[in-house]
Design a protein around this motif. Structure first.
Motif, short mmCIF file in Angstrom:
data_model
loop_
_atom_site.label_atom_id
_atom_site.label_comp_id
_atom_site.label_asym_id
_atom_site.label_seq_id
_atom_site.Cartn_x
_atom_site.Cartn_y
_atom_site.Cartn_z
N ALA A 13 33.78 -2.90 -57.48
CA ALA A 13 33.22 -1.75 -58.75
C ALA A 13 31.83 -1.19 -58.64
O ALA A 13 30.78 -1.78 -59.13
CB ALA A 13 34.38 -2.80 -59.25
N LEU A 14 32.29 0.02 -59.45
CA LEU A 14 30.86 -0.07 -60.77
C LEU A 14 31.18 -0.46 -61.44
O LEU A 14 32.29 -0.28 -62.31
CB LEU A 14 31.33 1.77 -60.17
N ALA A 15 30.60 -0.82 -62.20
CA ALA A 15 30.56 -1.60 -63.97
C ALA A 15 30.01 0.01 -64.62
O ALA A 15 29.12 1.18 -64.17
CB ALA A 15 29.24 -2.68 -63.88
N PRO A 16 30.49 -0.50 -65.66
CA PRO A 16 30.78 1.17 -66.72
C PRO A 16 29.15 0.90 -67.33
O PRO A 16 28.72 0.36 -67.92
CB PRO A 16 31.75 0.82 -67.74
N MET A 17 28.80 1.85 -67.04
CA MET A 17 27.11 2.44 -67.65
C MET A 17 27.24 3.53 -68.84
O MET A 17 27.40 4.13 -67.84
CB MET A 17 25.80 2.44 -66.85
N ALA A 18 26.94 3.45 -70.10
CA ALA A 18 26.75 4.84 -70.94
C ALA A 18 25.76 5.52 -70.14
O ALA A 18 24.71 5.28 -70.34
CB ALA A 18 25.97 4.43 -72.49
N GLY A 19 26.58 6.82 -69.83
CA GLY A 19 25.25 7.94 -70.25
C GLY A 19 24.85 8.13 -67.83
O GLY A 19 23.91 8.58 -67.12
N VAL A 38 35.29 2.36 -63.43
CA VAL A 38 35.15 2.26 -64.90
C VAL A 38 34.78 3.20 -65.78
O VAL A 38 33.75 3.84 -65.59
CB VAL A 38 35.03 1.04 -65.03
N THR A 39 35.26 3.64 -66.01
CA THR A 39 34.69 5.26 -67.22
C THR A 39 33.62 4.39 -68.24
O THR A 39 33.61 3.51 -68.32
CB THR A 39 35.36 5.64 -67.94
N GLU A 40 32.72 4.82 -68.85
CA GLU A 40 31.55 5.53 -69.93
C GLU A 40 32.72 4.61 -70.43
O GLU A 40 33.79 4.69 -70.95
CB GLU A 40 31.02 6.35 -70.52
N MET A 41 32.40 3.93 -71.57
CA MET A 41 33.14 3.08 -72.84
C MET A 41 33.09 3.63 -73.80
O MET A 41 32.71 5.17 -73.72
CB MET A 41 32.42 1.64 -73.10
N ARG A 193 37.97 -22.24 -63.93
CA ARG A 193 39.06 -22.14 -65.28
C ARG A 193 39.35 -21.25 -65.16
O ARG A 193 40.47 -21.47 -65.76
CB ARG A 193 37.84 -22.05 -66.31
N VAL A 194 39.67 -19.78 -64.93
CA VAL A 194 41.41 -19.15 -64.94
C VAL A 194 41.97 -18.94 -63.06
O VAL A 194 41.08 -18.76 -62.20
CB VAL A 194 40.48 -17.68 -64.88
N SER A 195 42.68 -18.68 -63.45
CA SER A 195 43.30 -17.88 -62.00
C SER A 195 43.75 -16.58 -62.00
O SER A 195 44.37 -15.99 -60.82
CB SER A 195 44.40 -18.84 -61.65
N ILE A 196 43.38 -15.73 -63.17
CA ILE A 196 43.31 -14.35 -62.40
C ILE A 196 41.85 -13.81 -61.84
O ILE A 196 41.26 -14.98 -62.27
CB ILE A 196 43.16 -14.11 -64.07
N PRO A 197 41.81 -12.80 -61.27
CA PRO A 197 40.70 -12.29 -60.70
C PRO A 197 39.65 -12.14 -61.35
O PRO A 197 39.68 -11.86 -62.94
CB PRO A 197 40.76 -10.60 -60.28
N VAL A 198 38.70 -12.36 -60.87
CA VAL A 198 37.53 -12.03 -61.88
C VAL A 198 35.75 -11.43 -60.96
O VAL A 198 35.84 -12.08 -59.58
CB VAL A 198 36.58 -13.90 -61.61
N TRP A 199 35.42 -10.83 -61.60
CA TRP A 199 34.57 -9.71 -61.21
C TRP A 199 33.19 -10.65 -60.79
O TRP A 199 32.80 -10.39 -62.88
CB TRP A 199 34.02 -8.63 -61.25
N GLY A 200 32.30 -10.96 -60.48
CA GLY A 200 30.75 -11.18 -61.16
C GLY A 200 29.59 -10.02 -60.81
O GLY A 200 29.69 -8.60 -60.05
N ASN A 201 29.04 -10.00 -61.64
CA ASN A 201 28.19 -8.86 -61.97
C ASN A 201 26.52 -9.95 -62.76
O ASN A 201 27.36 -10.31 -63.08
CB ASN A 201 28.69 -7.98 -63.52
N GLY A 202 25.91 -9.08 -62.27
CA GLY A 202 24.22 -9.18 -62.01
C GLY A 202 23.86 -9.73 -61.31
O GLY A 202 23.47 -10.12 -60.44
N GLY A 225 26.42 -2.32 -61.56
CA GLY A 225 25.82 -1.77 -62.44
C GLY A 225 24.88 -1.05 -62.59
O GLY A 225 24.27 0.06 -61.86
N ARG A 226 23.27 -1.99 -62.41
CA ARG A 226 21.75 -0.60 -62.97
C ARG A 226 21.54 -0.81 -61.26
O ARG A 226 20.58 0.26 -60.99
CB ARG A 226 21.23 -1.77 -63.69
N ALA A 227 21.70 -1.56 -60.43
CA ALA A 227 21.35 -1.22 -59.55
C ALA A 227 21.88 -0.51 -58.45
O ALA A 227 21.31 0.70 -57.24
CB ALA A 227 21.71 -3.00 -58.11
N ALA A 228 23.14 0.69 -58.68
CA ALA A 228 23.55 1.32 -58.42
C ALA A 228 22.79 2.86 -58.89
O ALA A 228 23.31 4.01 -58.79
CB ALA A 228 24.59 1.85 -58.73
#
Length: 324
Positions: A13-19, A38-41, A193-202, A225-228
């Motif tokens: 996924a592409l993380a949202p990043m303002a600008g 994901v759009t900019e916030m 801890r959760v059973s819903i999908p989890v995205w890892g970022n960083g 995010g920033r690597a993109a």
């Protein structure tokens, strides 16, 4: 990956990043193999008060699906009502909520990563939004607010219990901003801890790192995010490595030059030449980072005022790079 009723074919996924993650860049990322955008916030309050600028942030192209519009705010009722409004009027696949933004003006308003300090308010926001919104609602969080408040597993559990459809975890606290090393161990603890999908970022900068994150944390997908920035090719590289184990060669100088021209042209078409060229200046700097002798070109780019000027600069760059 499945988020509610939304199927995501490629778990990158592409993380949202303002600008950064505006429509032109998202289309380039999608072409390169990004599975989820994901759009900019966008401020929920700004939507409520019909701020004109928010409409531009929510423009989507049919080629972008599956895509989420990301909202931020702290008032449960406003968040719920605006999520429903946007889901019905704009028709994204998912509504995402930013609970990770570290910027002072957002945090000082009790929004973004400030919410990591207020689990009760998180519960109220998620409950209200899920009840009101006809499409899946997901949440992006950090590991915690600071070293005294590492509570991502607890926050993720609240999100799941209240009906949130997925959670993305940036492996840093708000206090870290974007410095230091991302804590993948907390991402793993969230997944446990959760059973819903989890995205890892960083700190994912390659296909090899993406695979390592998936293996070490058990997360369902990686969010870049920033690597993109200046590097839409990263999605092609990660997708190929995850699917085949093959390492894709980095783009040639020719590819980089072609992409800069294309990106600039798309920005000018979408935002007008005056704004598009000026916004392209930062992208030019990112595209040319690490290229020998490019510092002078970056300085020139900061003075370019037309699309033709940007194209001429790229041709000059192409000629200089052909001699390396």
């Amino acid at each position: 990956m499945q988020i509610g009723n939304v199927k995501i074919e490629t778990n990158v996924a592409l993380a949202p990043m303002a600008g950064v993650t505006d429509l032109p860049y998202r289309l380039l990322a999608k072409e390169m193999g990004c599975g989820y955008l994901v759009t900019e916030m966008v401020s929920a309050k700004a939507i409520l008060y019909n701020n004109k600028n928010t409409d531009d942030l929510m423009v989507m192209d049919n080629k972008e699906h599956p895509i989420a519009i990301q909202l931020f705010g702290s008032d449960p009722e406003i968040m719920a009502n605006m999520a429903r409004k946007i889901a019905i009027e704009k028709k994204p696949d998912i509504i995402d909520v930013n609970m990770g933004c570290p910027v002072p003006k957002v945090v000082n308003n009790g929004e973004g990563s400030s919410l990591m300090k207020n689990p009760k308010l998180v519960e109220q926001i998620v409950t209200a939004m899920v009840k009101a919104c006809p499409i899946p609602v997901t949440y992006k969080i950090r590991t915690g607010f600071d070293d005294t408040c590492i509570n991502a597993p607890e926050i993720a559990h609240i999100i799941e219990e209240c009906g949130g459809a997925a959670v993305a975890v940036h492996g840093r606290t708000r206090a870290q901003y974007y410095s230091g090393k991302a804590n993948w161990d907390i991402i793993r603890k969230v997944k446990e801890r959760v059973s819903i999908p989890v995205w890892g970022n960083g700190d994912v900068t390659s296909g090899i790192e993406a695979k390592r994150m998936l293996d070490e944390t058990g997360c369902d997908g990686v969010m870049i995010g920033r690597a993109a920035r200046g590097n839409p090719w990263i999605f092609r590289e990660i997708k190929e490595y995850l699917e085949t184990g093959k390492i894709v060669e980095r783009p040639s100088y020719e590819e980089i030059c072609d992409m800069i021209v294309r990106h600039a042209s798309m920005l000018c078409e979408y935002k007008g030449e005056f704004t598009g060229v000026r916004e392209m200046r930062k992208h030019f700097a990112w595209y040319t980072a690490g290229i020998k002798h490019a510092a002078a070109l970056r300085n020139e780019a900061n003075h370019v005022t037309s699309l033709d000027g940007m194209k001429s600069l790229v041709e000059k760059m192409r000629e200089e790079l052909s001699k390396i």
